[in-house]
Structures are given as C-alpha cells and as structure tokens.
Design an enzyme around this catalytic site. Structure first.
Site, PDB file in Angstrom:
ATOM      1  N   ARG A  28       3.206  -6.792  -1.479  1.00 20.41           N
ATOM      2  CA  ARG A  28       4.110  -7.944  -1.339  1.00 20.41           C
ATOM      3  C   ARG A  28       3.734  -8.873  -0.185  1.00 20.41           C
ATOM      4  NH1 ARG A  28       9.165  -3.920  -1.665  1.00 20.41           N
ATOM      5  NH2 ARG A  28       7.477  -2.493  -1.155  1.00 20.41           N
ATOM      6  N   GLY A  74      15.912   1.902  -1.129  1.00 18.35           N
ATOM      7  CA  GLY A  74      16.508   3.042  -1.817  1.00 18.35           C
ATOM      8  C   GLY A  74      17.950   3.187  -1.353  1.00 18.35           C
ATOM      9  N   ASN A  92     -10.464 -28.180  49.529  1.00 19.02           N
ATOM     10  CA  ASN A  92      -9.835 -29.223  48.725  1.00 19.02           C
ATOM     11  C   ASN A  92     -10.846 -29.714  47.688  1.00 19.02           C
ATOM     12  OD1 ASN A  92      -8.495 -31.424  47.672  1.00 19.02           O
ATOM     13  ND2 ASN A  92      -7.510 -31.897  49.618  1.00 19.02           N
ATOM     14  N   SER A 116     -13.786 -36.731  45.192  1.00 20.21           N
ATOM     15  CA  SER A 116     -13.514 -36.879  43.765  1.00 20.21           C
ATOM     16  C   SER A 116     -14.783 -37.147  42.972  1.00 20.21           C
ATOM     17  CB  SER A 116     -12.550 -38.048  43.555  1.00 20.21           C
ATOM     18  OG  SER A 116     -11.331 -37.743  44.166  1.00 20.21           O
TER      19      SER A 116
HETATM   20  C1  UD1 Z   1      10.451   3.224   0.703  1.00 22.60           C
HETATM   21  C2  UD1 Z   1      11.475   4.233   0.178  1.00 22.60           C
HETATM   22  C3  UD1 Z   1      12.847   3.565   0.073  1.00 22.60           C
HETATM   23  C4  UD1 Z   1      13.236   2.985   1.418  1.00 22.60           C
HETATM   24  C5  UD1 Z   1      12.152   2.060   1.955  1.00 22.60           C
HETATM   25  C6  UD1 Z   1      12.481   1.663   3.371  1.00 22.60           C
HETATM   26  C7  UD1 Z   1      10.297   5.779  -1.325  1.00 22.60           C
HETATM   27  C8  UD1 Z   1      10.018   6.146  -2.720  1.00 22.60           C
HETATM   28  N1  UD1 Z   1      11.069   4.726  -1.120  1.00 22.60           N
HETATM   29  O1  UD1 Z   1      10.343   2.184  -0.269  1.00 22.60           O
HETATM   30  O2  UD1 Z   1      13.818   4.500  -0.352  1.00 22.60           O
HETATM   31  O3  UD1 Z   1      14.467   2.299   1.299  1.00 22.60           O
HETATM   32  O4  UD1 Z   1      10.873   2.731   1.966  1.00 22.60           O
HETATM   33  O5  UD1 Z   1      11.593   0.678   3.846  1.00 22.60           O
HETATM   34  O6  UD1 Z   1       9.822   6.453  -0.436  1.00 22.60           O
HETATM   35  N2  UD1 Z   1       2.759   4.670   1.493  1.00 22.60           N
HETATM   36  C9  UD1 Z   1       1.666   5.515   1.518  1.00 22.60           C
HETATM   37  N3  UD1 Z   1       1.183   5.992   0.360  1.00 22.60           N
HETATM   38  C10 UD1 Z   1       1.733   5.703  -0.842  1.00 22.60           C
HETATM   39  C11 UD1 Z   1       2.864   4.833  -0.866  1.00 22.60           C
HETATM   40  C12 UD1 Z   1       3.348   4.359   0.321  1.00 22.60           C
HETATM   41  O7  UD1 Z   1       1.132   5.811   2.587  1.00 22.60           O
HETATM   42  O8  UD1 Z   1       1.224   6.196  -1.866  1.00 22.60           O
HETATM   43  C13 UD1 Z   1       3.267   4.142   2.773  1.00 22.60           C
HETATM   44  C14 UD1 Z   1       3.189   2.631   2.855  1.00 22.60           C
HETATM   45  O9  UD1 Z   1       1.961   2.218   3.447  1.00 22.60           O
HETATM   46  C15 UD1 Z   1       4.386   2.267   3.716  1.00 22.60           C
HETATM   47  C16 UD1 Z   1       5.360   3.414   3.491  1.00 22.60           C
HETATM   48  O10 UD1 Z   1       4.632   4.470   2.894  1.00 22.60           O
HETATM   49  O11 UD1 Z   1       4.054   2.209   5.074  1.00 22.60           O
HETATM   50  C17 UD1 Z   1       6.510   2.999   2.566  1.00 22.60           C
HETATM   51  O12 UD1 Z   1       5.961   2.553   1.337  1.00 22.60           O
HETATM   52  P1  UD1 Z   1       6.520   1.270   0.594  1.00 22.60           P
HETATM   53  O13 UD1 Z   1       5.716   1.046  -0.617  1.00 22.60           O
HETATM   54  O14 UD1 Z   1       6.685   0.150   1.528  1.00 22.60           O
HETATM   55  O15 UD1 Z   1       7.930   1.843   0.135  1.00 22.60           O
HETATM   56  P2  UD1 Z   1       9.252   1.004  -0.205  1.00 22.60           P
HETATM   57  O16 UD1 Z   1       9.128   0.449  -1.558  1.00 22.60           O
HETATM   58  O17 UD1 Z   1       9.544   0.085   0.908  1.00 22.60           O
HETATM   59 CA    CA Z   2       8.543  -0.562   2.799  1.00 21.14          CA
END
Ligand code: UD1
Ligand code: CA
Length: 459
Positions: free
Chosen positions: A14, A138, A374, A402
């Site tokens: 995003r 979530g 200066n 100057s």
């Molecule tokens: C996640 C939570 C959601 C919560 C939100 C808060 C889950 C399924 N959902 O959603 O409930 O409200 O965070 O911000 O956990 N990442 C990995 N590997 C992966 C997927 C993600 O390392 O395979 C890391 C991402 O880099 C990120 C973090 O996990 O730093 C969260 O992932 P993101 O995709 O942002 O989850 P949200 O959709 O925000």
């Molecule tokens: Ca997130």
C-alpha cells in the site's frame, strides 16, 4: 528471558514504493529503527524477520544494531504473519516472546512492558486500541475480560466491522504456546494467508487465557500508506515537542516545529515557529532558535543564538555564538566561544576562533581561523584548485578587508592586515599589511555628463 520478534518481511504494497516499508523514514530515521529502539529497551534478544528486499533491510539493521546482537530470520515467501513468526521461532531463546510489527513506530516501550506484565499473569496478551475509524485493522472480540477472537477486516461481517477495538499486531506469548499452536494455523481466509491473529481462537479453545492491554489510539496506529506515514511523523513530533515544553523549553508554535526523537534541548531555550531539529542535535540552555532554521546533527552549547533562515549541519557552536540570519554551516565546522557568523556566510570544515567575526557574504572552507579575527564582507577562501582541497590558516587578531580572495594553501600571520579587494596567493608574515590592488586612476571631467554628451549628444 524476554525475546522479541520484529515482523519486517512484508513489501508494504500500500506504500506503492520500491523501498521496503520499514525503511521509509519518519523524520530522520527509518521506521524499523524507531521500532527497534523500543524493542531493545524491553528485550534481551531481538530477531528481525526479513523477506522483501531482505538484504537491504538486513544490512540497514546490521549497521545500526549489529553490536546489540540482532538476529535475522529469512521468510522467503510472505505467506502471512503467523508464517513469519514460525520462521523466527527456532532462533528465539527466551521463554517470553514479544511480537512487534515493523510498521508500528508509535508503540511505546512502556506499553510493550505492560504487555509482558499482563502476559505473565495469563498465558498471553495483545495490545489493542480503540480507534474512531477502525478501517483496515483486525477487530478484537473480548468476552469476560479475555480476547477470544480477532477477525481481519477482509473476513469480518457487517456487525464485526462496527467493532472499534482493534488489534495493534503486537503481542506477548510464551514460547511454549507458540510451539504448540503456530503449526495448527491454516490459511482458509479471504487473503489465503497464515494469520497470526488466528492463534487467539486456537488458544481460547484450549483454555489458554489471552488478555487485552489497551493503548491510546495514537499508539495503535499502523503505517500502511504514505498518508499514515505522515500522520505517524506528526504524532512522533508532537510527542517530542510536548516533552520538550514539559522540561522547560519554550516552543512558540508547537504545531510548526519538527523535532526528531533523539534531539536534546536545554532549559529556557526558545524555539520560534517553523524550526526543524534533526538527527542527534543537542541544544544547550538559554539558546534562541529563530524562525525557519534547520539544524541537523549539531551541538549548540549554552546561550547560542541561531537567527532566522539558517541551516546548520554537523557543526559545533560554543557558548554565546551567534549565527544568521541566512547563515549556512556545513559539517565539521566549529565556532568557538562568542564567534559570530552573519548573513549569507557559508562555512565548511573550518574552525573559527573565539570572538572572531565573519558578518556578511563570505565563503570559509577548510580554514583555521584564530581568535579576534575580522573577516570582511565578500571574503572567499579559494580552497579548491579543481583537483584537491587546500587549507587556509588565519592567525589571531588578523583583519581581512572586504572582497578578499585567499588562494589556498595560504597562511596569514598573526596581527596582519589584508587590504580590501586583495588576492592573497602567498603566506603573509605576522604583523604585515598585504594589498594587491590595481592603481586607481581618476580622470576629472570624464563623468556621466561627458559620456552622455559624447555618445548621445545630450547636454
Ligand atoms: C496486521 C494484523 C491486524 C492488525 C494490524 C495492525 C494479521 C493477520 N493482521 O494486519 O489484525 O490490526 O496488523 O497494524 O496479523 N509481515 C511479514 N511477513 C508476512 C506478512 C507480514 O513479515 O508474511 C510483516 C509486515 O512487514 C508488517 C507486519 O508483519 O511489518 C504486519 O503486516 P501487514 O501486512 O501490515 O498486516 P496488516 O494488514 O496491517
Ligand atoms: Ca500493518
């Protein structure tokens, strides 16, 4: 022992960026550094899960935190947060495991500590927040004081979407529970991912207690888009500015002042509107920072005044120094006690001695300037010959007239006087007068009247 796992393998779709999300900067430092700072405050061992552009994230984190012994787990395919955690688990040594998303830079260390405390009294804890607009997060379902389920937005029904208690994505578990239940999480959901949030329901079914720990809405904010990045930066800055005001700093228009988290400012310093204090800047007490100044990685001792529209980077300003308006100080500049650098003066990698002045329109580079010197308007140190940089030395008590060029390498001896408009190409011994100037010719009667008559025939 507490271990922490930071989830940072995602691409951050995003953000619509080539750069991994966690490397996007919040003011001075990438998001992941802000998160790691908090996490290291609470845990003995930290494992970072990397995946998208893993090498880039890893080398960045290694540089900043390598000496703290940070470990990396590689998640080759980003199959979801539960999968990410299971990749890290074999490296985890602690029996208590904090899980922190790499995109939650506003979570405070104190909240992570609360999560650990709460988990110690149950089997796990989740940091939750009540958001006015819970879209994208979530939703957390609590029954009898325990979290029984977290439902992702994409899988939530209409009723569930109205719940405004959201999951921050930070948790505290015991390693034992993770070892038991992570393998049981499936990917039968709208996104086809292994959701860590599903562990909650599995725990509840087995009779494990998982308690919510509420943080304020600001802390609960994740960064998924550029808009949220800007909001997070605003929150981070306003927290910092409030902390400064609390400690005795005057900030005249707080909403226009941007201060990075590590900056220090002493008591009774006054910060005018539209100021940026960045990086590792330290400002003493009783200083005045004028409007529209940008100060980066610099040290200002007590009683320093930086007047409006000045740019200061990597410089040291000793007690009572005054610079600006419109001054530019570049890295490795040291202004000794009481020195004065005025408008449209650029100083680079130079020391300017006690009570010396360069008040107007000058360039001073690779120079060592003594005390009580200066430097006149329009003075230039010609430090670059097109291939190499050369030093200029101006000893104590010198007066540079100057519009002088000092062609480096060159030394002007103590107490010497350089006449205005000179080009100095050789060392000047102490206590001398040096002038290079074309002789002045005065032709009387050949002024404008003569010129107009001759050219246009006008009397
Ligand atoms: C996640 C939570 C959601 C919560 C939100 C808060 C889950 C399924 N959902 O959603 O409930 O409200 O965070 O911000 O956990 N990442 C990995 N590997 C992966 C997927 C993600 O390392 O395979 C890391 C991402 O880099 C990120 C973090 O996990 O730093 C969260 O992932 P993101 O995709 O942002 O989850 P949200 O959709 O925000
Ligand atoms: Ca997130």
């Amino acid at each position: 022992m507490i271990s922490a796992v930071v989830l940072a393998a995602g691409r951050g779709t995003r953000m619509k960026s080539e750069l991994p999300k966690v490397l996007h900067k919040l003011g001075g430092s990438p998001m992941i550094d802000v998160v790691l700072e908090r996490v290291f405050a609470v845990s003995r061992q930290v494992v970072v899960v990397v995946g998208y552009k893993a090498e880039l994230v890893k080398s960045h984190v290694e540089r900043g935190w390598g000496d703290r012994g940070v470990l990396f787990a590689l998640q080759r395919e980003q199959l979801g947060t539960a999968h990410a955690l299971s990749v890290a688990l074999p490296l985890v040594e602690g029996d208590v495991v904090l899980v922190v998303p790499g995109d939650m830079p506003l979570l405070e260390a104190s909240s992570l500590r609360r999560a650990v405390d709460a988990a110690s009294r149950a089997d796990a804890s989740v940091l939750v927040a009540r958001l006015p607009d819970p879209t994208g997060y979530g939703r957390v379902i609590v029954e009898g004081g325990c979290v029984v389920r977290i439902v992702e937005e994409a899988d939530a029904g209409e009723e569930e979407r109205r719940i405004n208690l959201v999951n921050t994505g930070a948790y505290c578990f015991s390693r034992r529970v993770l070892e038991e239940l992570l393998p049981e999480i499936g990917c039968d959901n709208a996104k086809g991912e292994y959701y860590l949030t599903d562990i909650v329901e599995l725990m509840a079914k087995r009779g494990y207690k998982i308690v919510p720990v509420e943080v304020c809405p600001e802390e609960g904010m994740g960064v998924n888009s550029r808009k949220q990045l800007a909001e997070a930066y605003r929150v981070l800055c306003s927290r910092k500015v409030e902390e400064l005001m609390e400690s005795g700093v005057t900030v005249l228009a707080p909403e226009t002042v941007f201060v990075d988290p590590k900056v220090e400012v002493g008591k009774d310093t006054v910060i005018h509107p539209f100021v940026f204090l960045r990086g590792s800047t330290k400002v003493g007490s009783g200083c005045v920072i004028g409007p529209f100044c940008v100060i980066t990685d610099s040290v200002l001792l007590d009683g320093v005044e930086v007047r409006e529209h000045s740019v200061v980077e990597g410089a040291v300003l000793e007690e009572g120094v005054c610079v600006g308006p419109f001054a530019r100080l570049r890295p490795q500049t040291v202004l000794k006690k009481g020195a004065r650098v005025g408008n449209f003066v650029e100083v680079k990698k130079s020391v300017i001695g006690e009570n010396s002045k360069a008040n107007h329109l000058a360039y001073i580079g690779d120079a060592t300037v003594g005390r009580d010197v200066n430097i006149g308007a329009g003075t230039i140190t010609c430090n670059y010959d097109g291939v190499k940089k050369h030093p200029t030395v101006i000893e104590d008590g010198v007066f540079i007239g100057s519009d002088t060029q000092l062609v480096a390498p060159v030394r002007v001896g103590a107490g010497s006087l350089v006449g205005a408009g000179s080009t100095i190409t050789k060392d000047i011994p102490p206590d001398s007068l040096a002038v290079t100037r074309a002789p002045l010719r005065v032709l009387e009667g050949k002024g404008m009247r003569y010129f107009k008559r001759k050219k246009y025939g006008i009397e």
